[in-house]
Design a protein around this motif. Sequence first.
Motif, PDB file in Angstrom:
ATOM      1  N   GLN A  14       0.827  -1.201   0.000  1.00  0.00           N
ATOM      2  CA  GLN A  14       0.000   0.000   0.000  1.00  0.00           C
ATOM      3  C   GLN A  14       0.868   1.261   0.000  1.00  0.00           C
ATOM      4  O   GLN A  14       0.618   2.195  -0.755  1.00  0.00           O
ATOM      5  N   GLN A  15       1.894   1.265   0.837  1.00  0.00           N
ATOM      6  CA  GLN A  15       2.792   2.416   0.902  1.00  0.00           C
ATOM      7  C   GLN A  15       3.491   2.641  -0.432  1.00  0.00           C
ATOM      8  O   GLN A  15       3.585   3.768  -0.910  1.00  0.00           O
ATOM      9  N   ARG A  16       3.970   1.578  -1.048  1.00  0.00           N
ATOM     10  CA  ARG A  16       4.660   1.710  -2.345  1.00  0.00           C
ATOM     11  C   ARG A  16       3.702   2.232  -3.417  1.00  0.00           C
ATOM     12  O   ARG A  16       4.077   3.097  -4.205  1.00  0.00           O
ATOM     13  N   LEU A  17       2.489   1.704  -3.450  1.00  0.00           N
ATOM     14  CA  LEU A  17       1.528   2.176  -4.450  1.00  0.00           C
ATOM     15  C   LEU A  17       1.221   3.657  -4.259  1.00  0.00           C
ATOM     16  O   LEU A  17       1.169   4.414  -5.230  1.00  0.00           O
ATOM     17  N   LEU A  18       1.027   4.073  -3.012  1.00  0.00           N
ATOM     18  CA  LEU A  18       0.709   5.476  -2.746  1.00  0.00           C
ATOM     19  C   LEU A  18       1.888   6.395  -3.039  1.00  0.00           C
ATOM     20  O   LEU A  18       1.710   7.498  -3.556  1.00  0.00           O
ATOM     21  N   GLN A  23       3.008   9.902  -9.567  1.00  0.00           N
ATOM     22  CA  GLN A  23       3.315  10.347 -10.918  1.00  0.00           C
ATOM     23  C   GLN A  23       3.881   9.144 -11.658  1.00  0.00           C
ATOM     24  O   GLN A  23       4.290   8.169 -11.046  1.00  0.00           O
ATOM     25  N   GLY A  24       3.917   9.232 -12.958  1.00  0.00           N
ATOM     26  CA  GLY A  24       4.557   8.180 -13.731  1.00  0.00           C
ATOM     27  C   GLY A  24       3.786   6.881 -13.803  1.00  0.00           C
ATOM     28  O   GLY A  24       4.376   5.816 -13.964  1.00  0.00           O
ATOM     29  N   LEU A  25       2.465   6.952 -13.691  1.00  0.00           N
ATOM     30  CA  LEU A  25       1.655   5.760 -13.892  1.00  0.00           C
ATOM     31  C   LEU A  25       1.951   5.252 -15.296  1.00  0.00           C
ATOM     32  O   LEU A  25       1.961   6.037 -16.252  1.00  0.00           O
ATOM     33  N   PRO A  26       2.237   3.967 -15.448  1.00  0.00           N
ATOM     34  CA  PRO A  26       2.605   3.455 -16.775  1.00  0.00           C
ATOM     35  C   PRO A  26       1.536   3.745 -17.830  1.00  0.00           C
ATOM     36  O   PRO A  26       0.355   3.494 -17.619  1.00  0.00           O
ATOM     37  N   ALA A  33      -0.645  -4.271 -14.611  1.00  0.00           N
ATOM     38  CA  ALA A  33       0.284  -5.386 -14.803  1.00  0.00           C
ATOM     39  C   ALA A  33       1.725  -4.877 -14.782  1.00  0.00           C
ATOM     40  O   ALA A  33       2.610  -5.512 -14.184  1.00  0.00           O
ATOM     41  N   GLU A  34       1.954  -3.744 -15.408  1.00  0.00           N
ATOM     42  CA  GLU A  34       3.290  -3.128 -15.402  1.00  0.00           C
ATOM     43  C   GLU A  34       3.698  -2.745 -13.979  1.00  0.00           C
ATOM     44  O   GLU A  34       4.823  -2.986 -13.555  1.00  0.00           O
ATOM     45  N   MET A  35       2.776  -2.144 -13.236  1.00  0.00           N
ATOM     46  CA  MET A  35       3.051  -1.788 -11.846  1.00  0.00           C
ATOM     47  C   MET A  35       3.370  -3.043 -11.034  1.00  0.00           C
ATOM     48  O   MET A  35       4.306  -3.050 -10.230  1.00  0.00           O
ATOM     49  N   ALA A  36       2.579  -4.085 -11.250  1.00  0.00           N
ATOM     50  CA  ALA A  36       2.785  -5.345 -10.527  1.00  0.00           C
ATOM     51  C   ALA A  36       4.177  -5.898 -10.792  1.00  0.00           C
ATOM     52  O   ALA A  36       4.869  -6.345  -9.859  1.00  0.00           O
ATOM     53  N   GLU A  37       4.595  -5.854 -12.049  1.00  0.00           N
ATOM     54  CA  GLU A  37       5.931  -6.351 -12.394  1.00  0.00           C
ATOM     55  C   GLU A  37       7.002  -5.534 -11.675  1.00  0.00           C
ATOM     56  O   GLU A  37       7.949  -6.088 -11.117  1.00  0.00           O
ATOM     57  N   VAL A  46      -2.304  -5.760  -7.132  1.00  0.00           N
ATOM     58  CA  VAL A  46      -2.293  -4.305  -7.315  1.00  0.00           C
ATOM     59  C   VAL A  46      -3.719  -3.789  -7.386  1.00  0.00           C
ATOM     60  O   VAL A  46      -4.088  -2.837  -6.695  1.00  0.00           O
ATOM     61  N   ILE A  47      -4.548  -4.409  -8.194  1.00  0.00           N
ATOM     62  CA  ILE A  47      -5.941  -3.973  -8.361  1.00  0.00           C
ATOM     63  C   ILE A  47      -6.693  -4.065  -7.037  1.00  0.00           C
ATOM     64  O   ILE A  47      -7.384  -3.118  -6.632  1.00  0.00           O
TER      65      ILE A  47
END
Length: 158
Positions: A14-18, A23-26, A33-37, A46-47
């Motif tokens: 949660q901390q990493r996602l926030l 900025q820089g959302l793929p 999926a990119e964020m998850a990788e 992630v979802i």
Amino acid sequence: MKQQRSDIELNDLQQRLLNDYQQGLPLCPAPFAEMAEQLGVSEQQVIDTLDQLQRQGAISRIGPVFRTQSIGASSLAAMTVAPERLEAIAAIVSGFDEVNHNYEREHELNLWFVATAPDEMHLAQTLQQIEARTGHEVIALPMLEGYHINLGFELQWT
């Protein structure tokens, strides 16, 4: 008007996602999926985690922020609302899909919000509908000159 949440305990994901995706959302067909990788977890994690953060009130939305007036029409708007009615009126305002956020200010005009629409006519109709539903005058304050303010910042966890 969203209440700020300070009582939520956040795990590492949660901390990493926030923090990492302010900025820089793929920009790709499968951003989660990119964020998850990048995070070493599954796309579904992630979802699910973003959904949980939204339900907890830690985030209000996930999506792009476009430069004002580059697509469609938008305006800052303000209303004068009796303090005892502020929460109820803010809830009505937030119920419009065209309103992306609202907030209280210490001023006679104490409820402020941003409304966006596909075009100026739709925007004007939306502001009129907000007036009709709330019984309060809406003062439109369209942007005359744009400034870019980077609102991303490193989050501190205690």
